[in-house]
Design a protein around this motif. Structure first.
Motif, PDB file in Angstrom:
ATOM      1  N   GLY A   1      -6.536   6.603   3.529  1.00 52.75           N
ATOM      2  CA  GLY A   1      -7.150   7.357   4.618  1.00 52.75           C
ATOM      3  C   GLY A   1      -6.880   8.843   4.540  1.00 52.75           C
ATOM      4  O   GLY A   1      -6.943   9.540   5.552  1.00 52.75           O
TER       5      GLY A   1
ATOM      6  N   LYS B   1     -12.181   5.888   2.971  1.00 52.45           N
ATOM      7  CA  LYS B   1     -11.604   4.556   2.724  1.00 52.45           C
ATOM      8  C   LYS B   1     -12.255   3.827   1.543  1.00 52.45           C
ATOM      9  O   LYS B   1     -12.342   4.374   0.462  1.00 52.45           O
ATOM     10  CB  LYS B   1     -11.717   3.735   4.009  1.00 52.45           C
ATOM     11  CG  LYS B   1     -10.903   4.352   5.129  1.00 52.45           C
ATOM     12  CD  LYS B   1      -9.918   3.370   5.660  1.00 52.45           C
ATOM     13  CE  LYS B   1      -8.807   4.101   6.367  1.00 52.45           C
ATOM     14  NZ  LYS B   1      -7.837   3.244   6.941  1.00 52.45           N
TER      15      LYS B   1
ATOM     16  N   THR C   1      -8.028   7.457  -1.155  1.00 55.69           N
ATOM     17  CA  THR C   1      -8.944   7.288  -0.008  1.00 55.69           C
ATOM     18  C   THR C   1      -8.582   6.027   0.769  1.00 55.69           C
ATOM     19  O   THR C   1      -8.740   5.978   1.980  1.00 55.69           O
ATOM     20  CB  THR C   1     -10.426   7.207  -0.443  1.00 55.69           C
ATOM     21  OG1 THR C   1     -10.588   6.098  -1.316  1.00 55.69           O
ATOM     22  CG2 THR C   1     -10.899   8.449  -1.123  1.00 55.69           C
ATOM     23  N   LEU C   2      -8.071   5.008   0.076  1.00 54.35           N
ATOM     24  CA  LEU C   2      -7.661   3.792   0.770  1.00 54.35           C
ATOM     25  C   LEU C   2      -6.519   4.070   1.738  1.00 54.35           C
ATOM     26  O   LEU C   2      -6.329   3.364   2.716  1.00 54.35           O
ATOM     27  CB  LEU C   2      -7.245   2.713  -0.223  1.00 54.35           C
ATOM     28  CG  LEU C   2      -8.373   2.092  -1.057  1.00 54.35           C
ATOM     29  CD1 LEU C   2      -7.821   1.048  -2.000  1.00 54.35           C
ATOM     30  CD2 LEU C   2      -9.434   1.495  -0.168  1.00 54.35           C
TER      31      LEU C   2
ATOM     32  N   LEU D   1      -3.853  -2.487  -4.868  1.00 54.12           N
ATOM     33  CA  LEU D   1      -3.802  -1.131  -4.329  1.00 54.12           C
ATOM     34  C   LEU D   1      -3.451  -1.164  -2.844  1.00 54.12           C
ATOM     35  O   LEU D   1      -3.431  -0.126  -2.187  1.00 54.12           O
ATOM     36  CB  LEU D   1      -5.149  -0.441  -4.516  1.00 54.12           C
ATOM     37  CG  LEU D   1      -5.479  -0.026  -5.952  1.00 54.12           C
ATOM     38  CD1 LEU D   1      -6.881   0.543  -6.037  1.00 54.12           C
ATOM     39  CD2 LEU D   1      -4.484   0.988  -6.463  1.00 54.12           C
ATOM     40  N   GLY D   2      -3.215  -2.349  -2.318  1.00 55.71           N
ATOM     41  CA  GLY D   2      -2.700  -2.431  -0.957  1.00 55.71           C
ATOM     42  C   GLY D   2      -3.679  -2.885   0.098  1.00 55.71           C
ATOM     43  O   GLY D   2      -3.403  -2.785   1.281  1.00 55.71           O
ATOM     44  N   LEU D   3      -4.876  -3.378  -0.299  1.00 52.33           N
ATOM     45  CA  LEU D   3      -5.816  -3.869   0.689  1.00 52.33           C
ATOM     46  C   LEU D   3      -5.402  -5.271   1.132  1.00 52.33           C
ATOM     47  O   LEU D   3      -5.093  -6.110   0.299  1.00 52.33           O
ATOM     48  CB  LEU D   3      -7.233  -3.913   0.093  1.00 52.33           C
ATOM     49  CG  LEU D   3      -8.232  -2.933   0.711  1.00 52.33           C
ATOM     50  CD1 LEU D   3      -7.684  -1.535   0.623  1.00 52.33           C
ATOM     51  CD2 LEU D   3      -9.567  -3.024   0.049  1.00 52.33           C
TER      52      LEU D   3
ATOM     53  N   TYR E   1     -15.131   9.876   0.162  1.00 49.94           N
ATOM     54  CA  TYR E   1     -13.721  10.062   0.498  1.00 49.94           C
ATOM     55  C   TYR E   1     -13.303   9.206   1.692  1.00 49.94           C
ATOM     56  O   TYR E   1     -12.232   9.374   2.226  1.00 49.94           O
ATOM     57  CB  TYR E   1     -13.444  11.539   0.812  1.00 49.94           C
ATOM     58  CG  TYR E   1     -13.406  12.391  -0.438  1.00 49.94           C
ATOM     59  CD1 TYR E   1     -12.192  12.630  -1.092  1.00 49.94           C
ATOM     60  CD2 TYR E   1     -14.556  12.929  -0.975  1.00 49.94           C
ATOM     61  CE1 TYR E   1     -12.156  13.388  -2.243  1.00 49.94           C
ATOM     62  CE2 TYR E   1     -14.528  13.689  -2.128  1.00 49.94           C
ATOM     63  CZ  TYR E   1     -13.320  13.916  -2.764  1.00 49.94           C
ATOM     64  OH  TYR E   1     -13.278  14.667  -3.906  1.00 49.94           O
TER      65      TYR E   1
ATOM     66  N   LEU F   1     -16.043   4.515  -1.410  1.00 46.18           N
ATOM     67  CA  LEU F   1     -16.248   4.902  -2.804  1.00 46.18           C
ATOM     68  C   LEU F   1     -16.553   3.652  -3.630  1.00 46.18           C
ATOM     69  O   LEU F   1     -17.496   3.618  -4.416  1.00 46.18           O
ATOM     70  CB  LEU F   1     -14.992   5.605  -3.331  1.00 46.18           C
ATOM     71  CG  LEU F   1     -14.993   5.972  -4.808  1.00 46.18           C
ATOM     72  CD1 LEU F   1     -16.094   6.974  -5.113  1.00 46.18           C
ATOM     73  CD2 LEU F   1     -13.647   6.573  -5.206  1.00 46.18           C
TER      74      LEU F   1
ATOM     75  N   LYS G   1       0.818  -1.201   0.000  1.00 44.70           N
ATOM     76  CA  LYS G   1       0.000   0.000   0.000  1.00 44.70           C
ATOM     77  C   LYS G   1       0.859   1.262   0.000  1.00 44.70           C
ATOM     78  O   LYS G   1       0.555   2.228  -0.687  1.00 44.70           O
ATOM     79  CB  LYS G   1      -0.886  -0.046   1.252  1.00 44.70           C
ATOM     80  CG  LYS G   1      -1.977   0.967   1.322  1.00 44.70           C
ATOM     81  CD  LYS G   1      -3.037   0.406   2.267  1.00 44.70           C
ATOM     82  CE  LYS G   1      -3.689   1.476   3.078  1.00 44.70           C
ATOM     83  NZ  LYS G   1      -4.547   0.891   4.106  1.00 44.70           N
TER      84      LYS G   1
ATOM     85  N   LEU H   1      -9.654   6.632  -5.503  1.00 47.23           N
ATOM     86  CA  LEU H   1      -9.766   5.479  -4.616  1.00 47.23           C
ATOM     87  C   LEU H   1      -8.402   5.104  -4.013  1.00 47.23           C
ATOM     88  O   LEU H   1      -8.303   4.780  -2.829  1.00 47.23           O
ATOM     89  CB  LEU H   1     -10.357   4.288  -5.367  1.00 47.23           C
ATOM     90  CG  LEU H   1     -10.561   3.019  -4.533  1.00 47.23           C
ATOM     91  CD1 LEU H   1     -11.635   3.235  -3.473  1.00 47.23           C
ATOM     92  CD2 LEU H   1     -10.941   1.841  -5.409  1.00 47.23           C
ATOM     93  N   ALA H   2      -7.366   5.186  -4.858  1.00 49.74           N
ATOM     94  CA  ALA H   2      -6.027   4.842  -4.366  1.00 49.74           C
ATOM     95  C   ALA H   2      -5.651   5.709  -3.176  1.00 49.74           C
ATOM     96  O   ALA H   2      -4.972   5.255  -2.252  1.00 49.74           O
ATOM     97  CB  ALA H   2      -5.010   5.005  -5.481  1.00 49.74           C
TER      98      ALA H   2
END
Lengths: 255, 714
Positions: free
Chosen positions: A115, B265, A112-113, B631-633, B263, B268, A85, A109-110
């Protein structure tokens, strides 16, 4: 030395018993900060497997991969996700955009993930889109834009969080030659302007000629390495084609 | 070749749409079980009213066929869309449309047949379960017998495949007009998110809510009529569809506006998924909500009646045998002989009910008993005497009295402790439901009997057969010494038997009473009517005959009043506890069984569509979650996204159905308590129904969740 990534004796085997395929066989190399490195090789040479291991998508069978001294082969799965991430950005041949999100939302999205807040997100996303020339298609869905635009969106998404390394797997594979050139220019821009370290896997000599250094892979092993140095892109391309001609690889551009 | 390909495809479809197969098997099992029970000879032998149940189940089956057809239609189209590329390839390879249509038809029929066979197998066990239940209702021992009812099987078969026929014929038409490019495009069509006129369409959301609230207000406020019912139904249905259409557009506008939630996490991603799902499925979601709502309402109603069954018979008939006679001096000698011949008597009493030409209590109840809903009140809430005297069906003309000695003997028969009244005291024995309406005005009053002024000494609400026998709703207990001041009203005979009487006792007693009173059985009545018509009697004569006899024949009662119980009211001159219990149970079962049948099928169908929608998309989701992973989840976070996504998706129609049905159910449940005197409250019945509902819901949800996670991990 400004060493960033260090790959030590990495191996990847598939299968078991007598039926073992060595996809990557004792590969070692290193990459410095801010480098634009290409990995070339024919289909089945193990370049995508190597990329997958570098990007933590796949496990190594043996060996170690260090990012700034951190051994990512020893991380637990939660830590791996965190590492991915905050350190890596991806660009793939088939774009990997989410079809339910607009171009802008795919990039957003990249962030918001991670935070981040709206105040942080909006200027970065908009700046990135205008730099990569996709601001006017922000509200379109992926199916409404061209392949080149999609790929630039994927680049923007890979860059917004300022990752330490951008990994690109055959990024021009699904693009026409004009879009490919635009994308490779974008990569060069990313490398120069944003100082992004880029590792690109490709079997295409033209794409590879944009890199600063190229590792040639064959049967899972590195058999040659080229640096561009002060050469023009044309000269470098010819040099690449010469290497490929030696190995019986891609020689379409030599003629 | 065609058959082999169909077989292979069917096998794959069964694997891909396992939940659909399970639901269709469930539907087949329910059809087979209910049809077999309805057409079972044992049941017909056991109960004369089996045809009522048959009719009710038949009615339910019509609804079920309609909804199951819808499910099949939906699934056939859905699978067609998912596999459009494959069909395009068949066309490309040179197969013609007709052949492909036939291939698809055979595939679906194979799937249907597999579901039917599994269903019949499962249905056999279900049928045995239902029969055991039935036999228990009639207190008989059931021997499990292996054997499939051919009529039941036949009817189930016809019903089940009737659902298929119509839909599959339609799908053939679909194939006929398709080109290769249509097929290729169809698959892409699924992914397309049409940007519509969302800004206008989002207004449908408040419109939908207004319509739903409006429907609720109308049904609560206005007096009930068929026209209003249809108006409310139309408003509800329109409201639901508007709600979902509006919600999809509202979400799209919110996303376009970049609302704060987009916005946060992964939200979206989740919101977009939901918005595009709702956009393509708004009508399906509406229908699912409706089905769930019907299932919940059905469950509530079934619970009401089940609960009623528990209390009703005990309330109305604590005595083994109770016989009424309008002649106050009647001694019941023949009746006692008939009973004695059937089963020995353990204890008995012949007694009288009296009156005092007083009407205070009935006038009070005419105003305060909620079961009348203000029918006898004028505008000021006072008694409208002329209206009451004209339409009174619940109460005798005068307040009813019973002597303390008789009352205590009856209590003794029931195993209750006797009561003791003072010299100048009286008590009221009243139905528990009606006791709620007695306030100080009536509880504290002094009752004048001759020269005596009796003061209130208590209210008793034990179960006491007060549907016209021991008074209607109430009886006033007075000391024996005032007997001479009272007028005998009618006579009663109560008995406690040593053992359960035979099934024939009630019939024997009825026959005797009919012979004595000139009443007729239904057959006698019809025969007489026919002979009158044949002999050329005038219309007036026939009408006069009908008016005189009809009520007696069909209601079977000469009781002058039956108390204020409604919906199901147990009232007859002769009551034999065992027979009445069976009749009530059967009547209640005739209501509960079809409702449960419909409710279950609707619930399962709605849940199948929800599950299939999610599971079959998991191929697409696998890709999406893969992107999220890159994306890193982490896996845990991805599980969290899946969980939230499924939860929202499952809960939306459920919450909607709960909101919609709760108001109506609780309202209806409370009314039910008012009219029947069953224990509990609307909320209680609804709660029970809700528990079962969410039990089934949870099963489907977990199955979907597990399947979904497995699919995206593949």
């Amino acid at each position: 030395m400004n060493e960033f990534i260090k790959v030590c004796d990495v191996e990847k085997y598939y299968g078991e018993g007598n039926n073992i395929t060595k996809a990557v066989n004792r590969v070692s190399f290193s990459i410095d900060h801010g480098e634009f490195v290409g990995i070339m090789g024919a289909s089945g040479s193990g370049k995508s497997t190597l990329l997958n291991m570098l990007s933590t998508i796949d496990h190594v069978t043996a060996g170690h991969i260090y990012y700034d001294g951190l051994d990512i082969t020893a991380l637990r799965s939660e830590q791996v996700a965190q590492f991915r991430k905050y350190n890596l950005g991806f660009v793939f041949q088939d774009f990997n955009l989410l079809d339910t999100l607009t171009i802008e939302e795919n990039i957003r999205l990249a962030m918001t993930l991670h935070g981040k807040s709206k105040q942080e997100i909006d200027p970065v996303v908009h700046g990135m889109m205008s730099k990569l020339g996709i601001a006017e298609i922000a509200d379109k869905f992926p199916y409404q834009v061209s392949g080149g635009q999609k790929q630039r969106c994927a680049c923007a998404r890979a860059l917004v969080n300022q990752p330490k390394l951008v990994l690109a797997d055959e990024p021009t594979g699904a693009l026409d030659s004009r879009s490919s050139m635009m994308l490779l220019d974008t990569f060069t821009l990313m490398n120069r302007e944003f100082h992004a370290t880029i590792l690109m896997v490709t079997h295409d000599a033209f794409s590879a000629s944009y890199c600063g250094r190229i590792l040639f892979l064959k049967d899972g092993q590195i058999f040659h390495e080229l640096s561009r140095g002060e050469k023009t892109r044309r000269e470098f391309l010819n040099q690449i084609l010469d290497v490929l001609a030696l190995t019986g690889g891609d020689s379409g551009y030599a003629d | 070749m065609l058959i082999r390909l169909s077989l292979r495809n069917a096998r794959r479809s069964i694997r891909d749409y396992l939940i659909y197969l399970i639901t269709m098997s469930g539907v087949a099992a329910l059809m087979f079980a209910f049809d077999s029970v309805v057409f079972s000879k044992d049941i017909a032998r056991m109960c004369e009213d089996a045809s009522i149940m048959g009719a009710m189940i038949g009615l339910a089956t019509i609804f079920i066929i309609l909804i199951v057809s819808w499910l099949i239609h939906y699934m056939v189209r859905f699978m067609l869309e998912k596999r459009s590329r494959e069909f395009g390839t068949y066309l490309l390879l040179g197969m013609d449309q007709k052949k492909i249509a036939r291939l698809y038809l055979i595939e679906n029929l194979i799937m249907g047949s597999v579901a039917f066979v599994i269903g019949v197998f499962a249905g056999f066990f279900l049928e045995q379960g239902l029969l055991v239940l039935f036999y228990q209702l009639f207190s008989k021992e059931y021997q499990i017998h292996v054997g499939i009812s051919p009529v039941g099987l036949g009817v189930a078969f016809v019903c089940f495949f009737a659902c298929y026929l119509k839909t599959l014929r339609k799908s053939r038409k679909l194939f006929r007009n398709m080109t290769i490019s249509d097929f290729m495009r169809m698959e892409k069509e699924n992914e397309r998110i049409k940007a519509g006129r969302d800004r206008i369409l989002q207004l449908l959301f408040p419109v939908g809510i207004l319509l739903l609230v409006g429907a609720y207000v109308v049904i609560c406020r206005l007096t009930f009529s068929v026209g209003i019912l249809f108006l409310c139904l139309a408003m509800t249905v329109a409201g639901i569809y508007c709600f979902y259409s509006g919600l999809a557009s509202l979400l799209f506008c919110y996303l376009e506006r970049k609302g704060a939630g987009t916005y946060r996490k992964q939200y979206l991603f989740i919101l977009r998924q939901l918005a595009s799902k709702l956009r393509t499925m708004r009508f399906t979601m509406g229908t699912i909500s409706l089905l769930l709502c019907v299932a919940l309402l059905g469950g509530s109603i079934a619970m009401m009646f089940a609960q009623y069954q528990e209390t009703a018979v005990r309330n109305v008939l604590p005595f083994d045998v109770l016989v009424y006679n309008e002649d106050a001096d009647y001694r019941f000698e023949q009746e006692r002989r008939i009973i004695e011949e059937d089963t020995p008597i353990a204890g008995e009493l012949v007694y009288q009910i009296y009156h005092n030409e007083d009407k205070s209590m009935i006038h009070y109840l005419a105003v305060h008993n909620a079961a009348f809903g203000g029918e006898y009140c004028d505008q000021n809430g006072q008694l409208d005497l002329s209206q009451f005297e004209k339409n009174n069906w619940a109460y005798y003309d005068y307040d009813t009295y019973m002597l303390e000695g008789d009352y205590n003997e009856l209590r003794n028969l029931l195993g209750l402790a006797p009561i003791t009244l003072g010299q100048e005291g009286y008590a009221i024995q009243v139905k528990p439901r009606v006791a709620k309406y007695l306030d100080e005005e009536i509880k504290d009053r002094v009752v004048e009997v001759g020269a005596a002024n009796l003061k209130p000494e208590g209210i008793y609400t034990d179960d006491f057969s007060q549907n016209g026998h021991n008074g209607a709703d109430f009886v006033i207990i007075v000391p024996d010494k005032v007997r001479d001041e009272l007028t005998a009203y009618y006579s009663l005979y109560a008995a406690k038997l040593v053992a359960e009487p035979s099934d024939a006792l009630k019939n024997k007693l009825d026959q005797y009473t009919n012979g004595k009173t000139g009443r007729m059985t239904e057959d006698e009545y019809l025969a007489k009517l026919e002979s009158m018509i044949a002999s050329g009697a005038s219309v007036e004569e026939i009408e006069a005959f009908e008016q005189e006899k009809q009520l007696l024949v069909f209601a079977g009662i000469s009781l002058k009043a039956t108390g204020s119980d409604q919906i199901i009211s147990l009232a007859a001159d002769t009551l034999v506890q065992k027979t009445e219990r069976q009749a009530t149970m059967f009547a209640v079962a005739s209501i509960i069984f079809p409702i449960v049948y419909i409710g279950l099928v609707f619930l399962c169908i709605a849940l199948t569509i929800l599950a299939v929608q999610q599971l079959s998309d998991s191929g697409k989701y696998r890709f999406r979650f893969d992107v999220l992973r890159k994306l890193g989840l982490s896996e845990r976070q991805i599980d969290g996204v899946v969980w939230r996504q499924l939860l929202i998706y499952y809960m939306l129609p459920a919450l909607f159905a709960v909101l919609l049905s709760s108001g109506i159910s609780i309202l209806a449940g409370n009314k039910f308590v008012v009219y029947t005197g069953a224990s509990g409250s609307g909320l209680y019945y609804y709660g029970l129904s809700l528990m079962i509902f969410f039990g089934v819901y949870l099963l489907y949800f977990l199955a979907t969740y597990v399947g979904f996670v497995r699919n995206i991990r593949k």
